[in-house]
Design an enzyme around this catalytic site. Structure first.
Site, PDB file in Angstrom:
ATOM      1  N   GLY A   1       0.847  -1.190   0.000  1.00 43.50           N
ATOM      2  CA  GLY A   1       0.000   0.000   0.000  1.00 43.50           C
ATOM      3  C   GLY A   1       0.880   1.236   0.000  1.00 43.50           C
ATOM      4  O   GLY A   1       2.014   1.192   0.489  1.00 43.50           O
TER       5      GLY A   1
ATOM      6  N   CYS B   1       5.836   0.067   7.569  1.00 42.51           N
ATOM      7  CA  CYS B   1       5.509   1.195   6.694  1.00 42.51           C
ATOM      8  C   CYS B   1       6.747   1.589   5.903  1.00 42.51           C
ATOM      9  O   CYS B   1       7.831   1.673   6.465  1.00 42.51           O
ATOM     10  CB  CYS B   1       5.037   2.363   7.564  1.00 42.51           C
ATOM     11  SG  CYS B   1       4.630   3.838   6.624  1.00 42.51           S
ATOM     12  N   LEU B   2       6.566   1.815   4.611  1.00 42.71           N
ATOM     13  CA  LEU B   2       7.719   2.194   3.776  1.00 42.71           C
ATOM     14  C   LEU B   2       8.328   3.518   4.242  1.00 42.71           C
ATOM     15  O   LEU B   2       9.504   3.774   3.995  1.00 42.71           O
ATOM     16  CB  LEU B   2       7.293   2.306   2.305  1.00 42.71           C
ATOM     17  CG  LEU B   2       6.820   1.006   1.651  1.00 42.71           C
ATOM     18  CD1 LEU B   2       6.419   1.267   0.197  1.00 42.71           C
ATOM     19  CD2 LEU B   2       7.882  -0.080   1.715  1.00 42.71           C
TER      20      LEU B   2
END
Ligand code: ZN
Length: 182
Positions: free
Chosen positions: A45, A94-95
């Site tokens: 995402g 989370c990136l």
């Protein structure tokens, strides 16, 4: 085009993103770049603020996960969560917060009103990993990161990692943009 990912202390990640008024060629290009950047970073995402655009736009593709192979990639614009049901705990990453994981409690399923890549209004019920990713990405549109939702005890455990990210020390296998506040 692969775009660099904004990191933890970047203020674009803390802003409330603006709704889109429509989808033009520029947005189509941004959506394509977001999918490319997300897949390049092995993410499932990505929200527009993570590539420096403070817009209410997110993409997701969970088809690399087992049991989700048939799940189609999604473009979600101007999302509104209309209802939530149940709750569960899952480990998130989370990136924009590379190297950090933690357990987050969220509703298990939700009803979402949003616009798709053609700016057509859609209504959908989502559960499992898709509901999880949608909620994580909508948080990004509101300036919230998953680490904000960790229990105090878990947050204390990652203080050092967060401080390193805030000071510009980033180990990521994908391009990033770091802005260090001095
Ligand atoms: Zn994220």
């Amino acid at each position: 085009m692969i775009l660099p990912i904004t990191i933890y202390s970047d203020d674009v990640l803390r802003r409330k993103a603006k709704p889109l008024k429509g989808v033009d060629g520029e947005i189509e290009e941004l959506v394509g770049s977001m999918f490319e950047s997300m897949r390049n970073a092995s993410g499932i995402g990505l929200a527009a603020p993570q590539v420096g655009h403070s817009l209410r736009l997110l993409v997701l593709d969970v088809s690399s996960l087992s049991n989700y192979e048939n799940e189609k990639p999604m473009v979600v614009i101007n999302p509104h969560i209309l209802a939530v049901r149940g709750s569960n705990e899952m480990e998130e990453g989370c990136l924009s917060v590379p190297g950090v994981q933690g357990d987050v409690v969220r509703p298990a399923s939700l009803t979402l009103k949003y616009r798709d890549e053609h700016f057509e209004e859609r209504l959908g019920d989502f559960s499992g990993m898709v509901a999880r990713v949608i909620q994580h990405e909508i948080d990004h549109l509101n300036g919230t990161l998953f680490v904000d939702r960790l229990e105090k005890r878990d947050r204390r455990k990652i203080q050092k990692e967060l401080a390193a990210l805030a000071s510009g020390v980033v180990n990521a296998a994908y391009p990033v943009v770091t802005r260090v506040l001095l």
